[in-house]
Write a protein that holds these residues in place. Structure first.
Motif, short mmCIF file in Angstrom:
data_model
loop_
_atom_site.label_atom_id
_atom_site.label_comp_id
_atom_site.label_asym_id
_atom_site.label_seq_id
_atom_site.Cartn_x
_atom_site.Cartn_y
_atom_site.Cartn_z
N ALA A 28 67.89 -18.59 -29.46
CA ALA A 28 66.77 -18.31 -30.18
C ALA A 28 65.84 -18.55 -28.39
O ALA A 28 65.25 -19.48 -28.83
N GLN A 29 64.67 -17.06 -28.62
CA GLN A 29 63.35 -18.17 -27.83
C GLN A 29 63.00 -18.64 -28.83
O GLN A 29 62.33 -18.74 -30.24
N VAL A 30 62.21 -19.80 -28.26
CA VAL A 30 61.34 -21.31 -29.27
C VAL A 30 60.41 -20.17 -29.47
O VAL A 30 59.75 -20.57 -31.16
N THR A 31 59.24 -19.14 -29.05
CA THR A 31 58.33 -18.62 -30.12
C THR A 31 58.49 -17.89 -31.05
O THR A 31 58.63 -18.32 -32.39
N ARG A 32 59.96 -17.39 -31.10
CA ARG A 32 60.04 -17.33 -32.44
C ARG A 32 60.63 -17.81 -33.39
O ARG A 32 60.67 -17.42 -34.58
N LEU A 33 61.12 -19.46 -32.78
CA LEU A 33 61.24 -20.05 -33.45
C LEU A 33 60.28 -20.47 -34.85
O LEU A 33 60.50 -20.49 -35.79
N SER A 34 59.40 -20.56 -33.91
CA SER A 34 57.60 -21.02 -34.33
C SER A 34 57.97 -20.04 -34.98
O SER A 34 57.13 -20.51 -36.09
N GLU A 35 58.05 -19.29 -35.20
CA GLU A 35 57.10 -17.91 -35.92
C GLU A 35 57.95 -17.77 -37.64
O GLU A 35 57.09 -17.73 -38.13
N GLN A 36 59.50 -17.80 -37.35
CA GLN A 36 59.91 -17.59 -38.67
C GLN A 36 60.20 -18.57 -39.08
O GLN A 36 60.20 -19.05 -40.11
N GLN A 37 60.06 -20.11 -38.63
CA GLN A 37 59.56 -21.08 -39.62
C GLN A 37 58.59 -21.62 -39.82
O GLN A 37 57.91 -22.74 -40.56
N GLY A 38 57.36 -21.13 -39.40
CA GLY A 38 56.06 -21.37 -39.43
C GLY A 38 55.82 -22.74 -39.17
O GLY A 38 55.02 -23.31 -39.50
N ILE A 39 55.85 -23.42 -37.76
CA ILE A 39 56.12 -24.16 -37.11
C ILE A 39 55.40 -24.31 -35.63
O ILE A 39 55.46 -23.53 -34.91
N SER A 40 54.92 -25.47 -34.99
CA SER A 40 54.39 -25.18 -33.96
C SER A 40 55.77 -24.76 -32.78
O SER A 40 56.82 -25.65 -33.17
N ARG A 41 55.76 -24.77 -31.83
CA ARG A 41 55.87 -24.63 -30.83
C ARG A 41 56.07 -25.87 -30.15
O ARG A 41 57.46 -26.25 -29.74
N GLN A 42 55.48 -26.72 -29.45
CA GLN A 42 55.44 -27.62 -29.26
C GLN A 42 56.12 -28.54 -30.02
O GLN A 42 56.95 -29.94 -29.72
N PHE A 43 55.93 -29.05 -31.98
CA PHE A 43 57.56 -29.57 -32.66
C PHE A 43 58.22 -29.07 -32.06
O PHE A 43 59.37 -30.38 -31.63
N ILE A 44 58.88 -27.77 -31.65
CA ILE A 44 60.75 -27.53 -31.37
C ILE A 44 60.68 -28.33 -30.26
O ILE A 44 61.91 -28.63 -29.61
N TYR A 45 59.59 -28.28 -29.15
CA TYR A 45 60.32 -29.25 -27.93
C TYR A 45 60.03 -30.16 -27.02
O TYR A 45 60.88 -31.05 -27.39
N ARG A 46 59.22 -30.63 -28.92
CA ARG A 46 60.09 -32.12 -28.95
C ARG A 46 60.98 -32.82 -29.88
O ARG A 46 61.96 -33.22 -29.44
N GLN A 47 61.65 -31.60 -30.95
CA GLN A 47 62.94 -31.90 -31.22
C GLN A 47 63.73 -31.59 -30.37
O GLN A 47 64.93 -31.89 -30.00
#
Length: 92
Positions: A28-47
């Motif tokens: 899944a694209q990070v932007t889409r995950l961010s929008e779906q989960q209501g979290i920042s892209r930066q948080f996903i990139y850190r994980q």
């Protein structure tokens, strides 16, 4: 939309791990995950970065004795997961 900071702070470890796996495998694209989960892209990139570091560390040492190998195809022809477990992985 929820405050991204609150959602990320309250996210259980298994969900953070799931996000990291999705980001690593590019399922899944990070932007889409961010929008779906209501979290920042930066948080996903850190994980994702933490997961990459863990994988790098797991394969950084050459184990001389392997107890077993586990191989699984998630979808035929798409992904291969290979896990090696050595006796040193179980030391107390």
């Amino acid at each position: 939309m929820n405050n991204p900071q609150c959602v990320a702070t309250n996210m259980p470890a298994h969900e953070r791990k799931g996000l990291a796996i999705l980001a690593l495998t590019k399922e899944a694209q990070v932007t889409r995950l961010s929008e779906q989960q209501g979290i920042s892209r930066q948080f996903i990139y850190r994980q994702k970065h933490m997961a990459e570091q863990a994988i790098d560390q797991a394969f950084a040492t050459n184990h001389t004795q392997v107890m077993f190998w586990y191989c699984q195809l998630a979808e035929p022809g798409r992904k291969l997961m290979l896990i090696s477990v050595s006796p040193s992985d179980h030391s107390a």
